[in-house]
Each structure stands twice: as structure tokens, then as C-alpha cells.
Scaffold this active site. Sequence first.
Site, short mmCIF file in Angstrom:
data_model
loop_
_atom_site.label_atom_id
_atom_site.label_comp_id
_atom_site.label_asym_id
_atom_site.label_seq_id
_atom_site.Cartn_x
_atom_site.Cartn_y
_atom_site.Cartn_z
N CYS A 55 45.09 21.52 44.78
CA CYS A 55 44.36 22.80 44.29
C CYS A 55 44.87 23.35 45.70
O CYS A 55 44.83 23.94 46.30
CB CYS A 55 42.79 22.69 43.83
SG CYS A 55 42.79 24.94 43.70
N CYS A 62 42.31 25.77 46.93
CA CYS A 62 41.59 25.50 48.03
C CYS A 62 42.49 25.34 49.58
O CYS A 62 41.91 25.45 50.14
CB CYS A 62 41.31 23.66 47.84
SG CYS A 62 39.53 23.92 45.75
N ASP A 109 48.53 38.43 45.81
CA ASP A 109 48.95 37.57 44.60
C ASP A 109 50.88 37.52 44.83
O ASP A 109 51.44 38.39 45.41
CB ASP A 109 49.14 38.26 43.21
CG ASP A 109 49.36 37.16 42.31
OD1 ASP A 109 48.32 36.38 41.44
OD2 ASP A 109 50.24 36.80 42.19
N HIS A 135 41.09 27.44 39.29
CA HIS A 135 40.15 27.47 40.42
C HIS A 135 39.96 28.88 40.64
O HIS A 135 39.95 29.73 40.23
CB HIS A 135 40.57 27.40 42.10
CG HIS A 135 40.59 27.71 43.19
ND1 HIS A 135 39.92 26.82 44.06
CD2 HIS A 135 39.33 28.69 43.46
CE1 HIS A 135 39.14 27.08 44.71
NE2 HIS A 135 38.73 28.42 45.01
N HIS A 192 39.01 33.04 40.13
CA HIS A 192 39.80 33.82 40.78
C HIS A 192 39.65 35.77 39.92
O HIS A 192 39.86 34.69 38.79
CB HIS A 192 41.16 33.68 41.43
CG HIS A 192 42.10 33.38 40.18
ND1 HIS A 192 41.88 31.99 39.70
CD2 HIS A 192 42.90 34.00 39.67
CE1 HIS A 192 42.90 31.80 39.53
NE2 HIS A 192 43.05 32.90 38.91
#
Length: 114
Positions: free
Chosen positions: A4, A7, A30, A98, A100
Site C-alpha cells: 500500500c 502505508c 498530492d 487507503h 484519505h
Amino acid sequence: MEGCIFCRIVARELPADILYEDERVIAFRDINPQAPVHVLVVSRKHIASMLEPEARDGALLASVLEAVAMVSEREDIASSGVRMVTNAGRAAGQEVPHLHFHVLGGRMMSWPPG
Ligand code: AMP
């Protein structure tokens, strides 16, 4: 979670331009910004999206909102306006599974989103 991207950023295995962090979330720019300010507020814990039962955690949600507000102030977009959005699932456009929130600002936004 192995493999990930987020992660790996949380674990400092991948670089990121980190603006804020606390014990539950981390906020970084980003890599493919869609506005002059585009920051991601990411849970440290691997949770696939806001639709997972684990996301119904008051302390986590408080940290997310705190980070969104903090980033908006620091990036000087709070007074002009901020788009905060989270995608959940493929049809919604979620590319990284994940949890966000996107924090976008610095330009006029349109509605509805594409
Ligand atoms: P979503 O489509 O809602 O899952 O958003 C995923 C976002 O993660 C996209 O806006 C990507 O540009 C961003 N992204 C992917 N990899 C990285 C990275 N290594 N560092 C920062 N942002 C990333």
C-alpha cells in the site's frame, strides 16, 4: 498493509512532503495536484475507505477534521474556500484503497464533480 503506497509513506519508506501529523493521521501534498493547494489527509492505520466499519471512530474523525482545518489555515485557503472530499470505491474514483481526504483550494471549484 504490504504494497500500500500510503502505508509506505506512513512508515517513511516512501518520500512525501508532509505538512501535518498526529497520532492518527498524516497530511502530505498530492503528487498530482488538481489545484494550487492539494493535500491528502491520510489515516495512519490501513482502512480501505470511509465505508469500512473501522472508519466509524470518533477519535480518528476528529483528527481528520483537525488536520483539514490546520492544513487549510497553514496553506492560506481557509478564507477563500476549501473543497474536502473522500472517494470510496472504484466508481467514486478511488485509486488508492487507503482512507484519505483530499483538501483542495486556491482556485474556483465547479459543482457537480465529474
Ligand atoms: P483517490 O483517487 O481518491 O484514491 O486519490 C489518490 C490520490 O493519491 C491521487 O490524487 C494521487 O495523485 C495521489 N497519490 C498517489 N500516489 C501518491 C504519492 N506517492 N504521494 C502523494 N500522492 C499520491
